[in-house]
Motif scaffolding. Structure first.
Motif, PDB file in Angstrom:
ATOM      1  N   PRO A  63      -3.233  30.479  28.129  1.00  0.00           N
ATOM      2  CA  PRO A  63      -4.275  29.369  28.069  1.00  0.00           C
ATOM      3  C   PRO A  63      -4.151  28.227  29.114  1.00  0.00           C
ATOM      4  O   PRO A  63      -3.175  27.809  29.107  1.00  0.00           O
ATOM      5  N   ALA A  64      -5.183  27.672  29.298  1.00  0.00           N
ATOM      6  CA  ALA A  64      -5.035  26.508  30.485  1.00  0.00           C
ATOM      7  C   ALA A  64      -4.809  25.329  29.390  1.00  0.00           C
ATOM      8  O   ALA A  64      -5.252  25.081  28.316  1.00  0.00           O
ATOM      9  N   SER A  65      -4.148  24.341  30.243  1.00  0.00           N
ATOM     10  CA  SER A  65      -3.769  23.134  29.568  1.00  0.00           C
ATOM     11  C   SER A  65      -4.553  22.123  30.295  1.00  0.00           C
ATOM     12  O   SER A  65      -5.146  22.177  31.463  1.00  0.00           O
ATOM     13  N   PRO A  66      -4.373  20.626  29.870  1.00  0.00           N
ATOM     14  CA  PRO A  66      -5.196  19.641  30.241  1.00  0.00           C
ATOM     15  C   PRO A  66      -4.761  19.444  31.547  1.00  0.00           C
ATOM     16  O   PRO A  66      -5.437  18.636  32.673  1.00  0.00           O
ATOM     17  N   SER A  67      -3.361  19.466  31.649  1.00  0.00           N
ATOM     18  CA  SER A  67      -2.835  19.252  33.256  1.00  0.00           C
ATOM     19  C   SER A  67      -2.539  20.382  34.168  1.00  0.00           C
ATOM     20  O   SER A  67      -1.895  20.382  34.856  1.00  0.00           O
ATOM     21  N   ALA A  68      -3.511  21.360  34.079  1.00  0.00           N
ATOM     22  CA  ALA A  68      -3.415  22.784  34.859  1.00  0.00           C
ATOM     23  C   ALA A  68      -3.796  22.567  36.077  1.00  0.00           C
ATOM     24  O   ALA A  68      -3.647  23.431  36.994  1.00  0.00           O
ATOM     25  N   SER A  69      -3.843  21.290  36.695  1.00  0.00           N
ATOM     26  CA  SER A  69      -4.310  21.192  38.249  1.00  0.00           C
ATOM     27  C   SER A  69      -3.184  21.199  38.783  1.00  0.00           C
ATOM     28  O   SER A  69      -2.643  21.884  39.844  1.00  0.00           O
ATOM     29  N   ALA A  70      -2.277  20.218  38.657  1.00  0.00           N
ATOM     30  CA  ALA A  70      -0.912  20.105  39.398  1.00  0.00           C
ATOM     31  C   ALA A  70       0.236  19.481  38.519  1.00  0.00           C
ATOM     32  O   ALA A  70      -0.345  18.733  37.727  1.00  0.00           O
ATOM     33  N   PRO A  71       1.193  19.623  38.718  1.00  0.00           N
ATOM     34  CA  PRO A  71       2.546  18.926  37.962  1.00  0.00           C
ATOM     35  C   PRO A  71       2.192  17.503  38.391  1.00  0.00           C
ATOM     36  O   PRO A  71       2.160  17.329  39.478  1.00  0.00           O
ATOM     37  N   SER A  72       2.317  16.578  37.227  1.00  0.00           N
ATOM     38  CA  SER A  72       2.266  15.019  37.379  1.00  0.00           C
ATOM     39  C   SER A  72       3.669  14.373  37.788  1.00  0.00           C
ATOM     40  O   SER A  72       4.569  15.150  37.515  1.00  0.00           O
ATOM     41  N   ALA A  73       3.556  13.285  38.214  1.00  0.00           N
ATOM     42  CA  ALA A  73       4.877  12.689  38.597  1.00  0.00           C
ATOM     43  C   ALA A  73       5.635  12.478  37.226  1.00  0.00           C
ATOM     44  O   ALA A  73       6.757  12.619  36.989  1.00  0.00           O
ATOM     45  N   GLU A  74       4.943  12.214  36.078  1.00  0.00           N
ATOM     46  CA  GLU A  74       5.452  12.161  34.886  1.00  0.00           C
ATOM     47  C   GLU A  74       6.396  13.639  34.489  1.00  0.00           C
ATOM     48  O   GLU A  74       7.550  13.453  34.277  1.00  0.00           O
ATOM     49  N   ASN A  75       5.679  14.589  34.588  1.00  0.00           N
ATOM     50  CA  ASN A  75       6.234  15.699  34.494  1.00  0.00           C
ATOM     51  C   ASN A  75       7.368  16.269  35.204  1.00  0.00           C
ATOM     52  O   ASN A  75       8.384  16.703  34.648  1.00  0.00           O
ATOM     53  N   SER A  76       7.620  15.727  36.363  1.00  0.00           N
ATOM     54  CA  SER A  76       8.616  15.862  37.143  1.00  0.00           C
ATOM     55  C   SER A  76       9.912  15.120  36.617  1.00  0.00           C
ATOM     56  O   SER A  76      11.107  15.459  37.119  1.00  0.00           O
ATOM     57  N   LYS A  77       9.620  14.267  35.802  1.00  0.00           N
ATOM     58  CA  LYS A  77      10.901  13.377  35.271  1.00  0.00           C
ATOM     59  C   LYS A  77      11.032  13.655  34.021  1.00  0.00           C
ATOM     60  O   LYS A  77      12.160  13.004  33.278  1.00  0.00           O
ATOM     61  N   LEU A  78      10.583  14.935  33.375  1.00  0.00           N
ATOM     62  CA  LEU A  78      11.119  15.264  32.146  1.00  0.00           C
ATOM     63  C   LEU A  78      12.522  16.012  32.075  1.00  0.00           C
ATOM     64  O   LEU A  78      12.990  16.353  33.080  1.00  0.00           O
ATOM     65  N   SER A  79      13.081  15.832  30.928  1.00  0.00           N
ATOM     66  CA  SER A  79      14.553  16.261  30.673  1.00  0.00           C
ATOM     67  C   SER A  79      14.583  17.619  30.280  1.00  0.00           C
ATOM     68  O   SER A  79      13.406  18.250  29.878  1.00  0.00           O
ATOM     69  N   ALA A  80      15.583  18.470  30.276  1.00  0.00           N
ATOM     70  CA  ALA A  80      15.367  19.724  29.802  1.00  0.00           C
ATOM     71  C   ALA A  80      14.989  19.912  28.398  1.00  0.00           C
ATOM     72  O   ALA A  80      14.365  20.850  27.907  1.00  0.00           O
ATOM     73  N   ALA A  81      15.639  19.152  27.592  1.00  0.00           N
ATOM     74  CA  ALA A  81      15.217  19.085  26.214  1.00  0.00           C
ATOM     75  C   ALA A  81      13.768  18.558  25.873  1.00  0.00           C
ATOM     76  O   ALA A  81      13.104  19.254  25.181  1.00  0.00           O
ATOM     77  N   GLU A  82      13.061  17.826  26.657  1.00  0.00           N
ATOM     78  CA  GLU A  82      11.692  17.465  26.722  1.00  0.00           C
ATOM     79  C   GLU A  82      10.759  18.786  27.088  1.00  0.00           C
ATOM     80  O   GLU A  82       9.918  18.860  26.603  1.00  0.00           O
TER      81      GLU A  82
END
Length: 300
Positions: A50-69
């Motif tokens: 299922p599509a998510s709101p961020s389905a366009s492209a990974p955001s800069a915020e996403n790239s900073k997520l930790s493994a646990a997040e």
């Protein structure tokens, strides 16, 4: 024969336990269930997810997520999932003390609906070169399976059905619930990423994982519980490939090496599990094939 029974049983246990730990939504067509983490990542995210709101492209915020997040986001993404397909392959070697090694290769394709619980499962088991195919359905009609020898469809007696379903309550087969079981080890998770996927890795080796593996065994195999087995983990590596857009799992790869002792018997186990996930919320109902409706006692 006793040893062989445990070989098959433990393989099934670990398939269910570890794939569920990864997110238990699964089954991609059987074309490539043996994909490694790198091979899985090279494929595009599941088109069925299922599509998510961020389905366009990974955001800069996403790239900073930790493994646990990322793990937490996957748990949340899985909560509304009620159906999925799972494709898995298990390659296993089990060596009892003072006995020859038992080699098992198991492939499984499963469509599963959580509520109400129903599933279709196609399994191929090759043990020491002897192959057996098993086709099984669980619906409102009960548990129906095709006899591997005669090809006749039959309905299992209630006590056998209950035994087969033991441990498969809603929490046990709920992907997010199973992943939450690994949260105590969130500090051990490592994160890699590509343009389209996260790869969450866990080295689950060491004494602190022994009780986790043991408890999962007792939850999923009642006949094993009566043996009160002990486990010594030598090496367990997880790699969960997660869609960057949806946070739903794409695949899981688990390599494990451990010793198990039950009823005075010792056994060394070395196995590799590869799982693919797909068809999230696409499976609306498990339907018996027409030929299976003739099974003794099955509803028409």
């Amino acid at each position: 024969m006793r040893t062989k029974r445990y070989a098959i049983g433990i393989a099934a246990l670990l398939a269910v336990t570890m794939l569920a730990a990864c997110g238990k939504n699964d089954n991609k067509p059987a074309e490539s269930p043996s994909a490694s983490p790198s091979a899985s990542v090279s494929a595009s995210p599941s088109a069925s997810a299922p599509a998510s709101p961020s389905a366009s492209a990974p955001s800069a915020e996403n790239s900073k997520l930790s493994a646990a997040e990322v793990f937490d986001k996957t748990i949340e993404a899985l909560k509304p999932i009620n159906s999925y397909n799972l494709s898995s392959k298990i390659s296993q070697k089990m060596t009892p003390a003072n006995a020859e090694t038992i080699t098992n290769d198991i492939s499984m394709d499963m469509d599963l609906v959580n509520s109400p619980l129903s599933f279709k499962q196609l399994t191929n088991i090759t043990s020491n070169g002897v192959a057996q195919n098993v086709e099984m359905y669980y619906t409102k009609d009960g548990m129906i399976m095709k006899d591997p020898s005669s090809g006749t469809w039959m309905k299992l007696p209630q006590e056998q059905t209950d035994a087969a379903l033991a441990g498969m309550n809603q929490d046990d087969i709920n992907p997010s619930k199973e992943m939450e079981g690994l949260k105590p080890y969130a500090g051990d998770l490592k994160l890699e990423e590509t343009d389209k996927a996260y790869i969450v890795k866990l080295d689950a080796s060491g004494e602190k994982f022994n009780e986790f593996v043991r408890q999962k065994a007792l939850e999923n195999l009642q006949n094993l519980a009566s043996e009160n087995p002990d486990f010594k983990i030598h090496k367990v590596d997880y790699a969960f490939t997660i869609d960057k857009q949806t946070y739903l799992p794409i695949s899981a790869d688990i390599n494990m090496n451990f010793d198990m002792e039950f009823s005075g018997q010792q056994m060394a186990v070395d196995q590799k599990i590869a799982i693919d996930y797909s068809k999230f919320n696409e499976i609306k109902e498990i339907v018996l094939p027409d030929e299976a409706k003739s099974a003794v006692g099955a509803s028409q």
